[in-house]
Design an enzyme around this catalytic site. Structure first.
Site, PDB file in Angstrom:
ATOM      1  N   ILE A   1       0.764  -1.120  -0.070  1.00 36.95           N
ATOM      2  CA  ILE A   1       0.064  -0.155   0.146  1.00 36.95           C
ATOM      3  C   ILE A   1       0.719   1.262  -0.049  1.00 36.95           C
ATOM      4  O   ILE A   1       1.227   1.874   0.957  1.00 36.95           O
ATOM      5  CB  ILE A   1      -0.990   0.042   1.141  1.00 36.95           C
ATOM      6  CG1 ILE A   1      -1.798  -1.283   1.284  1.00 36.95           C
ATOM      7  CG2 ILE A   1      -1.848   1.193   1.090  1.00 36.95           C
ATOM      8  CD1 ILE A   1      -2.745  -1.385   2.572  1.00 36.95           C
ATOM      9  N   PRO A   2       1.256   1.511  -1.173  1.00 35.58           N
ATOM     10  CA  PRO A   2       2.291   2.615  -1.064  1.00 35.58           C
ATOM     11  C   PRO A   2       1.570   4.207  -1.039  1.00 35.58           C
ATOM     12  O   PRO A   2       0.222   4.345  -1.484  1.00 35.58           O
ATOM     13  CB  PRO A   2       2.794   2.913  -2.771  1.00 35.58           C
ATOM     14  CG  PRO A   2       2.406   1.644  -3.233  1.00 35.58           C
ATOM     15  CD  PRO A   2       1.477   0.862  -2.495  1.00 35.58           C
ATOM     16  N   HIS A   3       1.935   4.974  -0.145  1.00 30.19           N
ATOM     17  CA  HIS A   3       1.462   6.002   0.210  1.00 30.19           C
ATOM     18  C   HIS A   3       2.598   7.088   0.836  1.00 30.19           C
ATOM     19  O   HIS A   3       3.445   6.780   1.057  1.00 30.19           O
ATOM     20  CB  HIS A   3       0.407   6.010   1.216  1.00 30.19           C
ATOM     21  CG  HIS A   3       0.808   5.329   2.614  1.00 30.19           C
ATOM     22  ND1 HIS A   3       1.120   4.087   2.606  1.00 30.19           N
ATOM     23  CD2 HIS A   3       0.965   5.865   3.515  1.00 30.19           C
ATOM     24  CE1 HIS A   3       1.363   3.853   3.971  1.00 30.19           C
ATOM     25  NE2 HIS A   3       1.307   4.977   4.318  1.00 30.19           N
ATOM     26  N   GLY A   4       2.074   8.496   0.579  1.00 32.47           N
ATOM     27  CA  GLY A   4       3.226   9.517   1.095  1.00 32.47           C
ATOM     28  C   GLY A   4       3.468   9.714   2.413  1.00 32.47           C
ATOM     29  O   GLY A   4       2.642   9.019   3.217  1.00 32.47           O
TER      30      GLY A   4
END
Length: 145
Positions: free
Chosen positions: A62-65
Site C-alpha cells: 500500500i504505497p502512500h506518501g
C-alpha cells in the site's frame, strides 16, 4: 466536482513492473493522472518506502506518501494496480497487488482500514489478482467510499 475515492479508471490490470521503485512510481503516476495528487506526491511515496516498507503481506503493498506529502494531495483517492507476475518488495516479499492511497487530513486512516478489511482475507486478494475486469475489483471494494 469531487472525484470518487475509487472508480474503474483508477484500476490497471495485468501490469508488468521490474522494481519496487518503478511499482511505486506507477501507482503514484496513476494518482496524478486521475487528479488526486500533485506530481510531488510521488517523491513522498518513495520517501515513505525508504522509512518503512509498505509491504503488508498477502502479496499486497500500500504505497502512500509521508506526512509532508499530504500537502500534495488534492482529493482522497485509491489507485489499484494488478501485477500478476509479481514484483519484489524487499527480500522474499512478492507483491501482486499495489494499492496506492492519497488521503486528505485523516481520511487516509479510514481508507486504510477499509483496504485492510478487504485484503486481510487471502481469498479476496486472490480474486483481485485474478480479476479480468476493473468491475470485478470494484465489487470487492464496494464498501470503500
Amino acid at each position: 466536482m469531487t472525484l470518487p475515492v475509487l472508480s474503474k479508471e483508477n484500476i490497471q490490470l495485468n501490469q508488468k513492473v521490474e522494481t519496487k521503485e518503478n511499482a511505486i512510481k506507477m501507482t503514484g503516476e496513476l494518482l496524478v493522472a486521475r487528479g488526486y495528487v500533485q506530481p510531488s506526491y510521488i517523491d513522498k511515496m518513495l520517501e515513505r518506502e525508504e522509512l518503512t516498507s509498505t509491504y503488508m503481506g498477502n502479496f499486497v503493498a500500500i504505497p502512500h506518501g509521508t506526512e509532508e506529502g499530504k500537502q500534495s494531495v488534492n482529493e482522497s483517492g485509491i489507485a489499484i494496480i494488478q501485477v500478476p507476475e509479481g514484483v519484489e518488495f524487499g527480500t522474499g516479499n512478492v507483491v501482486k497487488l499495489l494499492i496506492g492511497i492519497a488521503g486528505k487530513e485523516d481520511e487516509h486512516l479510514d481508507i486504510l482500514s477499509q483496504i485492510a478489511i478487504v485484503c486481510s482475507e487471502e481469498e479476496n486478494v486472490e480474486k483481485i489478482v485474478a480479476a479480468t475486469s476493473a468491475e470485478e475489483i470494484l465489487e470487492l471494494f464496494e464498501g470503500v467510499n
